[in-house]
Scaffold this motif. Sequence first.
Motif, PDB file in Angstrom:
ATOM      1  N   PRO A  33       0.952  -1.433  -0.093  1.00 27.10           N
ATOM      2  CA  PRO A  33       0.032   0.025  -0.143  1.00 27.10           C
ATOM      3  C   PRO A  33       0.900   1.287   0.141  1.00 27.10           C
ATOM      4  CG  PRO A  33      -1.047  -1.528   1.499  1.00 27.10           C
ATOM      5  CD  PRO A  33       0.303  -2.315   1.088  1.00 27.10           C
ATOM      6  N   LEU A  34       2.008   1.198   0.429  1.00 21.56           N
ATOM      7  CA  LEU A  34       3.186   2.303   0.332  1.00 21.56           C
ATOM      8  C   LEU A  34       3.706   2.589  -0.766  1.00 21.56           C
ATOM      9  CD1 LEU A  34       4.700   2.472   3.869  1.00 21.56           C
ATOM     10  CD2 LEU A  34       2.623   3.881   3.156  1.00 21.56           C
ATOM     11  N   TRP A  35       4.483   1.602  -1.170  1.00 20.39           N
ATOM     12  CA  TRP A  35       5.260   1.485  -2.589  1.00 20.39           C
ATOM     13  C   TRP A  35       4.626   1.874  -3.675  1.00 20.39           C
ATOM     14  CZ3 TRP A  35       4.648  -1.796  -6.493  1.00 20.39           C
ATOM     15  CH2 TRP A  35       4.103  -3.244  -6.095  1.00 20.39           C
ATOM     16  N   SER A  36       3.106   0.953  -3.712  1.00 16.95           N
ATOM     17  CA  SER A  36       2.267   1.113  -5.090  1.00 16.95           C
ATOM     18  C   SER A  36       1.886   2.297  -5.172  1.00 16.95           C
ATOM     19  CB  SER A  36       1.313   0.039  -4.870  1.00 16.95           C
ATOM     20  OG  SER A  36       0.389   0.353  -3.826  1.00 16.95           O
ATOM     21  N   LEU A 210      23.278   6.346  -9.346  1.00 15.05           N
ATOM     22  CA  LEU A 210      23.478   5.545  -8.184  1.00 15.05           C
ATOM     23  C   LEU A 210      23.175   4.084  -8.221  1.00 15.05           C
ATOM     24  CD1 LEU A 210      22.114   7.865  -4.830  1.00 15.05           C
ATOM     25  CD2 LEU A 210      24.199   7.590  -6.202  1.00 15.05           C
ATOM     26  N   GLY A 211      23.201   3.703  -9.573  1.00 14.37           N
ATOM     27  CA  GLY A 211      23.003   2.335  -9.797  1.00 14.37           C
ATOM     28  C   GLY A 211      21.598   1.773  -9.119  1.00 14.37           C
ATOM     29  N   ASP A 212      21.832   0.405  -8.834  1.00 12.39           N
ATOM     30  CA  ASP A 212      20.736  -0.271  -8.075  1.00 12.39           C
ATOM     31  C   ASP A 212      20.520  -0.187  -6.704  1.00 12.39           C
ATOM     32  OD1 ASP A 212      20.120  -0.823 -10.687  1.00 12.39           O
ATOM     33  OD2 ASP A 212      20.151  -3.117 -10.039  1.00 12.39           O
ATOM     34  N   ILE A 213      21.331   1.033  -5.878  1.00  9.19           N
ATOM     35  CA  ILE A 213      20.980   1.324  -4.546  1.00  9.19           C
ATOM     36  C   ILE A 213      19.751   2.113  -4.639  1.00  9.19           C
ATOM     37  CG2 ILE A 213      23.384   0.828  -3.668  1.00  9.19           C
ATOM     38  CD1 ILE A 213      23.783   3.631  -3.185  1.00  9.19           C
ATOM     39  N   GLU A 220      13.940   6.807  -3.208  1.00  7.09           N
ATOM     40  CA  GLU A 220      14.468   7.986  -2.572  1.00  7.09           C
ATOM     41  C   GLU A 220      14.725   7.520  -1.253  1.00  7.09           C
ATOM     42  OE1 GLU A 220      14.606  11.794  -0.482  1.00  7.09           O
ATOM     43  OE2 GLU A 220      12.774  10.302  -0.917  1.00  7.09           O
ATOM     44  N   ASN A 221      13.587   7.003  -0.559  1.00  8.65           N
ATOM     45  CA  ASN A 221      13.692   7.041   0.862  1.00  8.65           C
ATOM     46  C   ASN A 221      15.018   5.977   1.079  1.00  8.65           C
ATOM     47  OD1 ASN A 221      13.324   5.753   3.676  1.00  8.65           O
ATOM     48  ND2 ASN A 221      11.289   6.479   3.534  1.00  8.65           N
ATOM     49  N   PRO A 222      15.820   6.175   2.048  1.00 10.09           N
ATOM     50  CA  PRO A 222      16.957   5.361   2.471  1.00 10.09           C
ATOM     51  C   PRO A 222      16.613   3.997   2.903  1.00 10.09           C
ATOM     52  CG  PRO A 222      17.503   7.674   3.191  1.00 10.09           C
ATOM     53  CD  PRO A 222      16.088   7.541   2.830  1.00 10.09           C
ATOM     54  N   LEU A 223      15.359   3.892   3.365  1.00 10.19           N
ATOM     55  CA  LEU A 223      15.239   2.625   4.188  1.00 10.19           C
ATOM     56  C   LEU A 223      14.498   1.587   2.739  1.00 10.19           C
ATOM     57  CD1 LEU A 223      13.574   3.531   7.384  1.00 10.19           C
ATOM     58  CD2 LEU A 223      15.890   2.655   7.038  1.00 10.19           C
ATOM     59  N   TRP A 224      14.050   2.154   1.894  1.00 15.63           N
ATOM     60  CA  TRP A 224      13.341   1.132   0.819  1.00 15.63           C
ATOM     61  C   TRP A 224      14.480   0.892  -0.133  1.00 15.63           C
ATOM     62  CZ3 TRP A 224       8.150   3.716  -1.394  1.00 15.63           C
ATOM     63  CH2 TRP A 224       7.311   3.765  -0.388  1.00 15.63           C
ATOM     64  N   ILE A 236      21.454   0.948   2.738  1.00 15.66           N
ATOM     65  CA  ILE A 236      20.826   2.108   3.691  1.00 15.66           C
ATOM     66  C   ILE A 236      21.820   3.363   3.771  1.00 15.66           C
ATOM     67  CG2 ILE A 236      19.691   2.864   5.853  1.00 15.66           C
ATOM     68  CD1 ILE A 236      18.425  -0.108   5.657  1.00 15.66           C
ATOM     69  N   TYR A 237      23.090   2.860   4.416  1.00 12.36           N
ATOM     70  CA  TYR A 237      24.014   3.834   4.655  1.00 12.36           C
ATOM     71  C   TYR A 237      24.530   4.482   3.628  1.00 12.36           C
ATOM     72  CZ  TYR A 237      28.882   5.460   5.906  1.00 12.36           C
ATOM     73  OH  TYR A 237      29.896   6.323   5.900  1.00 12.36           O
ATOM     74  N   GLU A 238      24.877   3.991   2.399  1.00 16.34           N
ATOM     75  CA  GLU A 238      25.114   4.626   1.041  1.00 16.34           C
ATOM     76  C   GLU A 238      24.156   5.567   0.658  1.00 16.34           C
ATOM     77  OE1 GLU A 238      28.143   4.735  -0.024  1.00 16.34           O
ATOM     78  OE2 GLU A 238      29.059   3.249   1.458  1.00 16.34           O
ATOM     79  N   LYS A 239      22.797   5.151   0.662  1.00 17.70           N
ATOM     80  CA  LYS A 239      21.854   5.981   0.116  1.00 17.70           C
ATOM     81  C   LYS A 239      21.754   7.512   1.130  1.00 17.70           C
ATOM     82  CE  LYS A 239      17.827   4.511  -1.103  1.00 17.70           C
ATOM     83  NZ  LYS A 239      16.725   3.620  -1.209  1.00 17.70           N
ATOM     84  N   GLN A 240      21.983   7.177   2.541  1.00 13.08           N
ATOM     85  CA  GLN A 240      22.038   8.656   3.339  1.00 13.08           C
ATOM     86  C   GLN A 240      23.130   9.412   3.171  1.00 13.08           C
ATOM     87  OE1 GLN A 240      21.992   5.962   7.042  1.00 13.08           O
ATOM     88  NE2 GLN A 240      20.351   7.238   7.799  1.00 13.08           N
ATOM     89  N   LYS A 241      24.213   8.643   2.568  1.00 15.35           N
ATOM     90  CA  LYS A 241      25.555   9.394   2.408  1.00 15.35           C
ATOM     91  C   LYS A 241      25.296  10.290   0.839  1.00 15.35           C
ATOM     92  CE  LYS A 241      30.653   8.461   1.425  1.00 15.35           C
ATOM     93  NZ  LYS A 241      31.567   7.519   1.467  1.00 15.35           N
ATOM     94  N   TRP A 242      24.726   9.703  -0.049  1.00 13.97           N
ATOM     95  CA  TRP A 242      24.886  10.036  -1.377  1.00 13.97           C
ATOM     96  C   TRP A 242      23.609  10.963  -1.787  1.00 13.97           C
ATOM     97  CZ3 TRP A 242      29.383  10.788  -3.531  1.00 13.97           C
ATOM     98  CH2 TRP A 242      30.458   9.819  -3.244  1.00 13.97           C
TER      99      TRP A 242
END
Length: 278
Positions: A33-36, A210-213, A220-224, A236-242
């Motif tokens: 219900p969130l991602w869709s 950012l490729g496939d991260i 865009e959400n680091p946790l997704w 998650i860490y790399e998304k937060q960084k970049w």
Amino acid sequence: MDQWKIGGLTLTWLDGGVTHMDGGAMFGVVPKPLWSKKYAPNELNQIELRTEPILVQGFGKNILIEAGIGSGKLSEKQKRNYGVHEEASIETSLNELGLTVKDIDMVLMTHMHFDHASGLTRKNGEEFVSVFENAAIHTSAIEWEELKNPNIRSRNTYWEENWKPIESQVCTFSETFEPINGIKMVHTGGHSDGHSIIEIHTDGQTVYHLGDIMPTHAHENPLWVLAYDDYPMTSIYEKQKWIKPDTWYFFYHDAVYRAVKWNGEGAISESIKRRANL
């Protein structure tokens, strides 16, 4: 073909094919219900994922980012499982630009999973040969080693026919590498142990792939992160960084946007839409 001019560069998305992958796998533990709401699935719960290499021109070289899914390499079962409705026609795309595969000077690979690397080789009679025979092919040393020695999990996506024919063309790096002034590859891990991202500088601007991260704007959400990620906490860490506000990001897989910029609240502030969705 879609083109995007930014700074002194022109980015062109070539016809590399399309897959339709399970939406639940592409968003991991995030409830449907969130991602869709951000990325619509089809009736089979699959989401459309383009596999369209990006031709970068403006550095005095013809530079390709990723390589597509190729043509004539997938079995009918694989096409069905991966939702492949279109295979690649890279040569046709290049011909429309007045180029051939021989004009590609370098190929930058964020990682070597089949949906990124299958377009590097093609069948010629009973053997596989390199498609971009004059190009230097860049990927991280960790990715290259895992590709050649896959484990029980990764052997379904690292295929021998995608690396053996290009072995003499491959150039590897450890942490960071600048194949040409203005472009940097940075090893991140996450999606795969050897996964890398690409940073491009042009006329005072910095843009990222950012490729496939972050395969689509909906990630865009680091946790997704993806269920396909071998090291999700690293992703998650790399998304937060970049992932930064007011910064352009462009995509290989996204079926809606070619490039996106977010504001400080995570809302899209500027975008370049894929032409099919205009």
